[in-house]
Write a protein that holds these residues in place. Structure first.
Motif, short mmCIF file in Angstrom:
data_model
loop_
_atom_site.label_atom_id
_atom_site.label_comp_id
_atom_site.label_asym_id
_atom_site.label_seq_id
_atom_site.Cartn_x
_atom_site.Cartn_y
_atom_site.Cartn_z
N ALA A 1 0.88 -1.13 0.11
CA ALA A 1 -0.15 0.18 0.13
C ALA A 1 0.72 1.29 0.09
O ALA A 1 0.60 2.37 -0.67
N LEU A 2 1.93 1.23 0.72
CA LEU A 2 2.70 2.35 0.81
C LEU A 2 3.47 2.72 -0.39
O LEU A 2 3.81 3.73 -0.81
N LEU A 3 3.99 1.71 -1.15
CA LEU A 3 4.82 2.03 -2.17
C LEU A 3 3.78 2.65 -3.51
O LEU A 3 4.62 3.25 -4.27
N GLU A 4 2.63 2.36 -3.36
CA GLU A 4 1.60 2.92 -4.49
C GLU A 4 1.73 4.44 -3.98
O GLU A 4 1.34 5.24 -5.09
N LEU A 5 1.88 4.88 -2.99
CA LEU A 5 1.51 6.32 -2.61
C LEU A 5 3.00 7.04 -2.09
O LEU A 5 2.83 8.43 -2.15
N ILE A 6 3.89 6.57 -1.79
CA ILE A 6 5.13 7.13 -1.12
C ILE A 6 5.63 8.42 -2.08
O ILE A 6 5.87 9.41 -1.47
N ASP A 7 5.82 8.51 -3.43
CA ASP A 7 6.08 9.40 -4.06
C ASP A 7 5.01 10.44 -4.30
O ASP A 7 5.57 11.63 -4.70
N VAL A 8 3.72 10.13 -3.98
CA VAL A 8 3.10 11.01 -3.89
C VAL A 8 2.88 12.07 -2.53
O VAL A 8 2.67 13.22 -2.43
N ILE A 9 2.83 11.24 -1.40
CA ILE A 9 2.66 11.71 -0.16
C ILE A 9 4.04 12.23 0.26
O ILE A 9 3.95 13.46 0.95
N ALA A 10 5.10 11.76 -0.22
CA ALA A 10 6.31 12.56 0.12
C ALA A 10 7.18 12.34 -0.89
O ALA A 10 8.26 11.48 -1.09
N PRO A 11 7.11 13.15 -1.85
CA PRO A 11 8.01 13.08 -3.18
C PRO A 11 9.52 13.45 -2.90
O PRO A 11 9.83 14.12 -1.68
N ALA A 12 10.27 13.24 -3.50
CA ALA A 12 11.75 13.32 -3.56
C ALA A 12 12.06 14.99 -3.66
O ALA A 12 11.20 15.50 -4.48
N THR A 13 12.60 15.42 -2.82
CA THR A 13 12.94 17.17 -3.22
C THR A 13 13.61 17.31 -4.43
O THR A 13 14.50 16.60 -4.85
N PRO A 14 13.54 18.26 -5.05
CA PRO A 14 13.92 18.73 -6.22
C PRO A 14 15.39 18.97 -6.15
O PRO A 14 15.87 19.53 -4.92
N GLN A 15 16.13 18.51 -7.09
CA GLN A 15 17.60 18.51 -6.88
C GLN A 15 17.86 19.88 -7.32
O GLN A 15 17.39 20.24 -8.38
N GLN A 16 18.91 20.49 -6.64
CA GLN A 16 19.45 21.71 -7.01
C GLN A 16 20.21 21.59 -8.46
O GLN A 16 21.05 20.83 -8.47
N THR A 17 20.05 22.48 -9.19
CA THR A 17 20.80 22.45 -10.48
C THR A 17 21.69 23.84 -10.39
O THR A 17 21.33 24.82 -9.91
N ILE A 18 22.70 23.57 -11.17
CA ILE A 18 23.88 24.72 -11.35
C ILE A 18 24.22 24.82 -12.57
O ILE A 18 24.54 23.79 -13.29
N LEU A 19 24.93 25.89 -13.07
CA LEU A 19 25.20 26.01 -14.70
C LEU A 19 27.17 25.82 -14.30
O LEU A 19 27.48 26.69 -13.45
N HIS A 20 27.41 24.87 -15.08
CA HIS A 20 28.85 24.60 -14.95
C HIS A 20 29.64 25.76 -15.68
O HIS A 20 29.13 26.25 -16.73
N PRO A 21 30.65 26.02 -15.36
CA PRO A 21 31.34 27.09 -15.87
C PRO A 21 31.91 26.16 -17.44
O PRO A 21 32.08 25.41 -17.35
N HIS A 22 32.35 27.28 -18.24
CA HIS A 22 32.75 26.85 -19.41
C HIS A 22 31.78 25.97 -20.43
O HIS A 22 32.30 25.12 -21.14
N THR A 23 30.62 26.05 -20.03
CA THR A 23 29.65 25.35 -20.86
C THR A 23 28.68 26.54 -21.33
O THR A 23 28.57 27.52 -20.77
N SER A 24 27.97 26.16 -22.35
CA SER A 24 26.85 27.05 -22.81
C SER A 24 25.57 27.18 -21.79
O SER A 24 25.53 26.26 -21.08
N GLY A 25 25.04 28.19 -22.01
CA GLY A 25 23.97 28.60 -21.04
C GLY A 25 22.87 27.53 -20.70
O GLY A 25 22.17 27.60 -19.78
N ASN A 26 22.75 27.00 -21.91
CA ASN A 26 21.28 26.03 -21.80
C ASN A 26 21.79 24.48 -21.31
O ASN A 26 21.11 23.70 -21.51
#
Length: 220
Positions: A189-214
């Motif tokens: 029962a818990l596996l069906e709902l865990i990602d809805v009840i307690a979703p993973a926190t959004p991962q932080q993203t950063i722009l790496h230097p020396h790469t294009s902005g996209n």
């Protein structure tokens, strides 16, 4: 109730509480009577009325004693949990370690679960138990929130209560089966709902230097 102001009085009072807690676990509320508690504690029958205002008062203290013992075990388990990003199965297993136990299928574990749910139902009828149960439930929710944070998941108060309700419902249903498997049932029962009840926190993203902005990299 006469306050146990002496060390001997406090020891006797605690012995009666512990005895009542044992009887609750073994036979439910019907097993807790003045005589049975005094006999289990190896104390005079009159001691139960000397140290407690009523049988309901003694039962409430026994429920609190049992609940605090369970919470202490849960805190030790939570203290072992490292902080890392976990998938649905690993997170669900940690939650079930707290709410059901590492093995909810043996006789002793079933007895503990039955006693816990009997306490919850009884608290709806007895004001002495209601406040105790609310305090215990609040502490349990705090521990679950800690586990979810350590698993890098979003914690929301109303969803914590939903999470507990999902597990409670599955466990109670499983306990009525001829061959109860409460942990397995609750896990499904818990596996069906865990990602809805307690979703993973959004991962932080950063722009790496020396790469294009996209081009975006993920911080681990």
């Amino acid at each position: 109730m006469i306050t146990a102001t002496t060390p001997k009085g406090e020891r006797r009072r605690q012995a009666l509480v512990a005895a009542a807690a044992e009887l609750l676990l073994e036979g439910g509320f019907d097993a807790v009577r003045h005589r049975s508690v005094a006999t289990r504690a190896d104390l005079p029958l009159a001691s139960t009325t000397y140290y407690f205002q009523s049988l309901e008062d003694l039962i409430a203290r026994a429920v609190e004693f049992s609940g605090n013992a369970e919470l202490d075990a849960m805190r030790r388990r939570v203290g072992e949990v490292t902080h890392r990003r976990r998938g649905a199965e690993a997170t669900a297993d940690l939650i079930l370690d707290l709410l059901v136990g590492t093995d909810g299928n043996d006789e002793f574990a079933r007895g503990q679960l039955l006693a816990r749910y009997e306490r919850s139902v009884a608290s709806a009828r007895h004001p002495e138990l209601r406040d105790v149960q609310l305090r215990l439930r609040t502490q349990l929710e705090d521990l679950l929130a800690d586990v979810l944070r350590r698993s890098d998941r979003v914690v929301r108060g109303e969803q914590l209560r939903r999470l507990v309700a999902v597990v409670d419902g599955a466990v109670v249903a499983a306990l009525t089966e001829p061959e109860p498997q409460p942990r397995r049932t609750a896990r499904g029962a818990l596996l069906e709902l865990i990602d809805v009840i307690a979703p993973a926190t959004p991962q932080q993203t950063i722009l790496h230097p020396h790469t294009s902005g996209n081009r975006v990299g993920t911080e681990h």
